[in-house]
Write a protein that holds these residues in place. Structure first.
Motif, PDB file in Angstrom:
ATOM      1  N   SER A  48       0.889  -1.481  -0.087  1.00 56.68           N
ATOM      2  CA  SER A  48      -0.127  -0.155  -0.040  1.00 56.68           C
ATOM      3  C   SER A  48       0.696   1.568   0.011  1.00 56.68           C
ATOM      4  O   SER A  48       2.554   0.922   0.121  1.00 56.68           O
ATOM      5  CB  SER A  48      -0.698   0.133   0.847  1.00 56.68           C
ATOM      6  OG  SER A  48      -0.144  -0.123   2.487  1.00 56.68           O
ATOM      7  N   GLN A  49      -0.018   2.906  -0.531  1.00 58.44           N
ATOM      8  CA  GLN A  49       0.705   3.551   0.117  1.00 58.44           C
ATOM      9  C   GLN A  49       1.562   3.917   1.425  1.00 58.44           C
ATOM     10  O   GLN A  49       2.982   3.908   1.459  1.00 58.44           O
ATOM     11  CB  GLN A  49       0.608   4.939  -0.772  1.00 58.44           C
ATOM     12  CG  GLN A  49       0.664   6.008  -0.500  1.00 58.44           C
ATOM     13  CD  GLN A  49      -0.374   7.236  -1.311  1.00 58.44           C
ATOM     14  OE1 GLN A  49      -1.376   7.000  -1.396  1.00 58.44           O
ATOM     15  NE2 GLN A  49       0.518   8.015  -1.253  1.00 58.44           N
ATOM     16  N   ASN A  50       1.067   3.818   2.263  1.00 54.78           N
ATOM     17  CA  ASN A  50       1.374   4.212   3.247  1.00 54.78           C
ATOM     18  C   ASN A  50       2.491   2.924   3.704  1.00 54.78           C
ATOM     19  O   ASN A  50       3.736   3.663   4.241  1.00 54.78           O
ATOM     20  CB  ASN A  50       0.336   3.666   4.490  1.00 54.78           C
ATOM     21  CG  ASN A  50       0.176   3.937   5.661  1.00 54.78           C
ATOM     22  OD1 ASN A  50       1.049   5.368   5.796  1.00 54.78           O
ATOM     23  ND2 ASN A  50      -0.137   3.258   6.774  1.00 54.78           N
ATOM     24  N   LYS A  51       2.432   1.844   3.361  1.00 52.77           N
ATOM     25  CA  LYS A  51       3.676   0.216   3.234  1.00 52.77           C
ATOM     26  C   LYS A  51       4.930   1.063   2.917  1.00 52.77           C
ATOM     27  O   LYS A  51       6.016   1.167   3.163  1.00 52.77           O
ATOM     28  CB  LYS A  51       3.294  -1.010   3.706  1.00 52.77           C
ATOM     29  CG  LYS A  51       2.122  -1.271   4.208  1.00 52.77           C
ATOM     30  CD  LYS A  51       2.913  -1.251   5.936  1.00 52.77           C
ATOM     31  CE  LYS A  51       1.604  -1.604   7.061  1.00 52.77           C
ATOM     32  NZ  LYS A  51       2.464  -1.737   8.239  1.00 52.77           N
ATOM     33  N   LEU A  52       4.707   1.539   2.169  1.00 52.83           N
ATOM     34  CA  LEU A  52       6.171   2.444   0.963  1.00 52.83           C
ATOM     35  C   LEU A  52       6.790   3.320   2.001  1.00 52.83           C
ATOM     36  O   LEU A  52       8.064   3.474   1.022  1.00 52.83           O
ATOM     37  CB  LEU A  52       5.451   2.389  -0.622  1.00 52.83           C
ATOM     38  CG  LEU A  52       6.459   2.181  -1.873  1.00 52.83           C
ATOM     39  CD1 LEU A  52       7.743   1.528  -1.698  1.00 52.83           C
ATOM     40  CD2 LEU A  52       5.959   2.968  -2.625  1.00 52.83           C
ATOM     41  N   LEU A  53       5.656   4.145   2.354  1.00 57.79           N
ATOM     42  CA  LEU A  53       5.986   5.336   2.349  1.00 57.79           C
ATOM     43  C   LEU A  53       7.091   4.580   3.940  1.00 57.79           C
ATOM     44  O   LEU A  53       8.257   6.286   4.433  1.00 57.79           O
ATOM     45  CB  LEU A  53       5.154   6.400   2.803  1.00 57.79           C
ATOM     46  CG  LEU A  53       5.209   7.515   4.445  1.00 57.79           C
ATOM     47  CD1 LEU A  53       6.031   8.678   2.869  1.00 57.79           C
ATOM     48  CD2 LEU A  53       4.397   8.350   4.012  1.00 57.79           C
ATOM     49  N   ASN A  54       6.951   3.919   4.647  1.00 56.06           N
ATOM     50  CA  ASN A  54       7.563   3.041   5.339  1.00 56.06           C
ATOM     51  C   ASN A  54       8.997   2.825   5.812  1.00 56.06           C
ATOM     52  O   ASN A  54       9.599   3.334   6.301  1.00 56.06           O
ATOM     53  CB  ASN A  54       6.876   2.084   6.446  1.00 56.06           C
ATOM     54  CG  ASN A  54       5.426   2.685   7.246  1.00 56.06           C
ATOM     55  OD1 ASN A  54       4.662   3.994   7.110  1.00 56.06           O
ATOM     56  ND2 ASN A  54       4.834   2.020   7.910  1.00 56.06           N
ATOM     57  N   VAL A  55       9.392   2.465   4.222  1.00 57.82           N
ATOM     58  CA  VAL A  55      10.503   1.895   4.137  1.00 57.82           C
ATOM     59  C   VAL A  55      11.388   3.089   2.949  1.00 57.82           C
ATOM     60  O   VAL A  55      12.139   2.464   2.215  1.00 57.82           O
ATOM     61  CB  VAL A  55      10.290   0.391   3.531  1.00 57.82           C
ATOM     62  CG1 VAL A  55       9.466  -0.283   4.738  1.00 57.82           C
ATOM     63  CG2 VAL A  55       9.566   0.698   1.928  1.00 57.82           C
TER      64      VAL A  55
END
Lengths: 432, 432
Positions: free
Chosen positions: B400-407
């Motif tokens: 998800s967008q959110n999870k990509l942002l995290n990494v």
């Protein structure tokens, strides 16, 4: 009029364009094979001495058999030298790669469903494996993880890394740290065909391994091909590629960036967009022009996109899927509204990236699935590097006297039909 | 004094004898490679025409492109011709092979343990596979089953068999029937390097395949090696071998019969007994002398046992196990009182036969485990032919967008460390 960096091609009228994009370097170069075979024979015959001579000659360095192996101090020193943020990222990547690959681990099994018959399969790790890591600019810590972690998860007892030293006899600290974190047991400062030969045949100092994996230049690739059978090897990696399937809902900015991220690897890398939207095609063309200026490797990208890249206009997403299955790309991005809806239709691809927030570099570095993937159309029959590549199997079987008696006549019949009377005799003597 | 057919050797004083037994033919013969490459190029360039020319020349036959494919009538006729007991045995063997191999089938999987992240691996059958079956005396219906059934269990859509025709353009009916029962879809009357080339590159009449498996002569083996990468191949089979570990409780009659059943395959086959009992050693010697007289291939057996066979006397069973692990035999029989007690110590072997009523021919024909096994010490890293050899994998991932942002920062850090700024850009543009 200015020439576009990437061309838009109407697939209906230019289906043959794909053949050209695929027609990259031949896999075997005879002059290289001949030179490599001389090196292999020399290592086989003269062992350590030849290894040191070649290393000092080809790597313009001065090492001897005593300092060919990286010491604990060198590794400690490497940890002091590397960037802390880099170190953190490597630990994080290693954890994810380990988690993903742990799920690939198969168990030995035994079938006990028939009385007095036991059949099964024992699955064991290989004992000793070598990982090749190129020197210079193609020296990637991420590849160290991707090759070593699956071997470690498999349970390989000894993981040896081989990599050419710099002129002052050192190894890039990022590589040393990645190797240490991945669980590499021993690192030799050797590279090229001579290192492959030493690992395959063994020398006085270097113990031979069961398998050699990892990317390398054409000499390394040809050496691996030549020693195949003496040891196992992973696939021989060809030029890298990406194919993106996009519908009108996709983001051209993202597509442009992802095409270029693949193209920057190599002048013969291939980056192809297949879309049914002329708008997307035009906007991707524009975005590439805008984004390319800030990229270090823009000359490589331009060359790759010009010769082996393109934007293919197709009539619908089904046609795009057919093209993808024919090309069998190493990386396939599905930039469509509902990527999971078409996942089942994808027959041939190394790794599949679903949706707009799963760009290919996510898989290259962090997500966990392996980035060592079949290239050049071989995803039709090859698979990503996995734990199973570091394991071997043995069948086993055990019959009781009674159960063997039950099948005696059938075995004797088949053996005699094949003209193998000693096979038949082996069954018959047990019941005389 | 008469020379024994097989020698007893004290291992302590003659450990080097094993090296000699292992030192069999070189894997590559340059003159053959050159001739094979000419054939491959000719098929690539002139397709069907070259294929027919070579077939008629090398197989002294007269076929044309229209009757190159076995018809339904020919198969029907073959069923009428074969022995009914043979047919029964083939059906029985097929059922057991199918059952064993069904247990090898792996599922695609998806990891849903992390929110907004989906990772997994899709496992699919290859689409089209070719099975090579030699002509003449080395034409074994059992091998047809062992190669075709795993492909069928894997779910391969089209299984093609290639086998050279006799002078009158026919195929052995036993082979035809075995192929039909195993689920082969199409049979071409072609053999040799030309058949391998046609399958790898395709011609107007013949569709190219994804993988070529099955044994063949040196031309076939070299052709397979040359097309590797264009298609996948199975391992290149070397000379066959058996190693038997026996303690004082074993039956010398059985051991003698089993050693000879392997030795009859080939003058360069290897049959070795390792035992800690001098009594067993002497009695096996005697039994070989007694039993050999009734065997059709006794000259081959004598030659094989003399040059590549032997009885090794060791101090205990542990030493025997070490020898077995070093040799990594294709077939390993454990003729000891409690064979399951030492199964765990066996690290390298293609197939393991436990106890006195599990002779090697049981595995060759009937029991179910595959008889296509790694030879010549390659059990150190290769595995028996299995369902997995007819499958390929694709990784997939979705963030998800959110999870990509995290990494995001970690990926950018790693990409920049490796000098790949277009990789970093692909992540960054998604959050601009």
């Amino acid at each position: 009029m200015e020439c576009p960096i990437i061309n838009i091609i109407d697939y209906k009228e230019n289906a043959e364009v794909l053949l050209n994009m695929q027609n990259r370097e031949e896999l075997i170069r005879k002059d290289v094979v001949d030179r490599v075979n001389i090196i292999l024979n020399n290592i086989k015959e003269r062992g350590d001495q030849a290894l040191i001579e070649y290393t000092n000659k080809f790597d313009s360095t001065l090492i001897n058999i005593k300092n060919i192996c990286v010491t604990e101090e060198e590794i400690k020193y490497a940890y002091d030298k590397v960037d802390k943020k880099f170190l953190e990222a490597i630990y994080f990547a290693k954890k994810n790669i380990e988690e993903f690959h742990s799920k690939q681990k198969e168990n030995s099994w035994i079938d006990t469903s028939k009385e007095e018959i036991m059949l099964g399969q024992i699955i064991r790790p290989l004992e000793r494996v070598a990982i090749y890591v190129p020197g210079g600019t193609a020296s990637y810590p991420s590849s160290v993880l991707m090759n070593a972690v699956p071997a470690k998860v498999a349970g390989v007892k000894e993981i040896v890394m081989i990599t050419p030293p710099s002129k002052n006899g050192e190894i890039n600290p990022n590589i040393l740290v990645a190797a240490d974190i991945a669980g590499v047991d021993k690192i030799y400062k050797i590279g090229g065909a001579q290192a492959v030969a030493a690992m395959a045949f063994g020398t006085k100092t270097i113990k031979k391994v069961d398998k050699i994996v990892g990317p390398g230049n054409i000499y390394v690739a040809m050496a691996k091909r030549s020693v195949y059978g003496h040891v196992d090897i992973d696939m021989i990696a060809g030029p890298s590629e990406i194919l993106i399937i996009a519908d009108k809902y996709a983001n051209p900015k993202f597509i442009a960036a992802d095409l270029m991220s693949q193209a920057e690897h190599d002048k013969i890398a291939s980056a192809i967009l297949v879309t049914n939207s002329l708008d997307i095609a035009k906007n991707v063309q524009l975005e590439i022009k805008n984004q390319i200026e800030n990229l270090k490797r823009k000359e490589i990208i331009k060359s790759s996109l010009k010769n082996y890249g393109g934007i293919l206009l197709v009539k619908d997403i089904n046609e795009a899927i057919n093209i993808a299955n024919n090309i069998a790309p190493e990386h396939l991005e599905l930039m469509v509204k509902n990527p999971f809806n078409i996942l089942n239709e994808i027959k041939n691809a190394g790794s599949i990236f679903l949706g707009e927030f799963s760009p290919e570099p996510l898989g290259d570095y962090i997500a966990g699935p392996n980035h060592v993937l079949p290239t050049n159309g071989t995803a039709r029959f090859f698979s990503p590097l996995s734990v199973e590549d570091f394991m071997k199997k043995s069948n086993f079987l055990c019959y009781s006297q009674n159960k063997l008696l039950n099948v005696k006549d059938k075995i004797v019949k088949l053996a005699n039909t094949e003209g193998l009377t000693a096979h038949a005799n082996s069954i018959k003597v047990r019941f005389e």
